[in-house]
Design an enzyme around this catalytic site. Structure first.
Site, PDB file in Angstrom:
ATOM      1  CB  CYS A   1       3.459 -35.966   1.474  1.00 39.32           C
ATOM      2  SG  CYS A   1       4.224 -35.224   2.904  1.00 39.32           S
TER       3      CYS A   1
ATOM      4  NE  ARG B   1       7.922 -35.767  10.318  1.00 41.77           N
ATOM      5  CZ  ARG B   1       8.460 -35.701   9.101  1.00 41.77           C
ATOM      6  NH1 ARG B   1       9.681 -35.204   8.975  1.00 41.77           N
ATOM      7  NH2 ARG B   1       7.808 -36.091   8.021  1.00 41.77           N
TER       8      ARG B   1
ATOM      9  CG  HIS C   1       0.491 -39.446   4.132  1.00 45.34           C
ATOM     10  ND1 HIS C   1       1.218 -39.901   3.057  1.00 45.34           N
ATOM     11  CD2 HIS C   1       1.207 -38.435   4.676  1.00 45.34           C
ATOM     12  CE1 HIS C   1       2.348 -39.200   2.969  1.00 45.34           C
ATOM     13  NE2 HIS C   1       2.361 -38.310   3.928  1.00 45.34           N
TER      14      HIS C   1
HETATM   15  N1  GLN Z   1      10.172 -35.570   3.292  1.00 47.20           N
HETATM   16  C1  GLN Z   1       9.065 -34.633   3.133  1.00 47.20           C
HETATM   17  C2  GLN Z   1       8.795 -33.837   4.414  1.00 47.20           C
HETATM   18  O1  GLN Z   1       9.168 -34.265   5.481  1.00 47.20           O
HETATM   19  C3  GLN Z   1       7.810 -35.363   2.712  1.00 47.20           C
HETATM   20  C4  GLN Z   1       7.275 -36.295   3.798  1.00 47.20           C
HETATM   21  C5  GLN Z   1       6.148 -37.182   3.307  1.00 47.20           C
HETATM   22  O2  GLN Z   1       6.056 -37.533   2.136  1.00 47.20           O
HETATM   23  N2  GLN Z   1       5.254 -37.599   4.263  1.00 47.20           N
HETATM   24  O3  GLN Z   1       8.165 -32.801   4.341  1.00 47.20           O
END
Ligand code: GLN
Length: 260
Positions: free
Chosen positions: A93, A127, A209
């Protein structure tokens, strides 16, 4: 036999239990009599990329990515050289995004990336969250080697990756890189082109993740084998009894595919 695994910015890039990837790599080393040496390096600390076998960059919020970017950019030349020399890298990520050209946050501000992989990330308004199943790209876990260890994905018992994603960034792949997989469940790189993750040489980037590696033992072993081959070893890793890991992986995949 020892393998050195470096967790870069463990205090900043460690979202959603991503440190579990280090534990999975170390466990699958120990189960084979390989001693894992874990290094933790953060802001301002010295780091010799030539002395390590696997580099790990976990996930991070926009805020953490902004904090570490200057320190990371100072390491760009040495890291680029190590990657071109076959260093095994796993970026999750935020750690994945920082390997690319830039990460443009929702407000329009750009965090510069290392520019080692031709990819870029643009944050959307929503998101991208949820479980992910991705069918492995034919070359995703390929081992190119003159030794007898060369192989493609066809011998793998598991041909999927499973995990969960939580990111606002949408990542687009440029030239000279290939996706890790094709999304069957979830959003993946950008919720548009059906790709998930990236591979470039021995660098693997993904939005998954979970942590990723305990759910995907086949990927863990490929990372270890690539690191061993780079050290001049030409014998396959000894097979482990992965009955439970494989059953858990397949159960998750089947359940998520049914729900899709
Ligand atoms: N900050 C980055 C995003 O929101 C990565 C998020 C993360 O590592 N889960 O895309």
């Amino acid at each position: 036999m020892k393998l050195t695994i470096c967790h870069l910015y463990p205090d900043l890039l460690d979202l959603y239990g991503d440190r579990g990837n280090i534990l999975a790599l170390a466990a699958r080393c120990r189960w084979r009599g390989i001693e894992p040496e874990i290094q933790e390096v953060s802001l301002g600390e010295s780091l010799d990329f030539t002395g390590m076998d696997i580099l790990f960059l976990g996930g991070g919020s926009d805020r953490e990515q902004g904090i570490l970017v200057q320190d990371l950019m100072r390491r760009e030349k040495d890291l680029r050289q190590a990657i071109e020399n076959g260093l095994v890298v796993l970026g999750i990520c935020g750690g994945y995004q920082m390997l690319g050209n830039y990460y443009q946050m929702a407000g329009g501000e750009k965090i510069p990336g290392l520019g080692i992989l031709d990819l870029w990330t643009i944050a959307g308004t929503k998101r991208l969250i949820g479980n992910v199943v991705a069918e492995l790209h034919p070359t995703a876990l390929k081992i190119d080697s003159e030794s007898n260890l060369a192989r493609d994905n066809s011998e793998l018992k598991l041909r999927t990756l499973v995990g969960f994603e939580n990111h606002s960034g949408k990542t687009y792949l440029g030239k000279g890189v290939s996706p890790l997989g094709k999304v069957s469940v979830g959003h993946g790189n950008n919720d548009q082109d059906g790709t998930e993750g990236v591979r470039y040489r021995n660098v693997f980037g993904t939005y998954l993740h979970g942590p990723l590696l305990p759910k995907n033992p086949h990927l863990t072993d490929i990372l270890l084998e690539l690191a061993l081959i780079r050290r001049g070893f030409d014998s396959c890793l000894t097979e482990l009894d992965d009955y439970l890991e494989t059953l858990a992986h397949k159960t998750m995949v089947n359940k998520l595919l049914k729900q899709a």
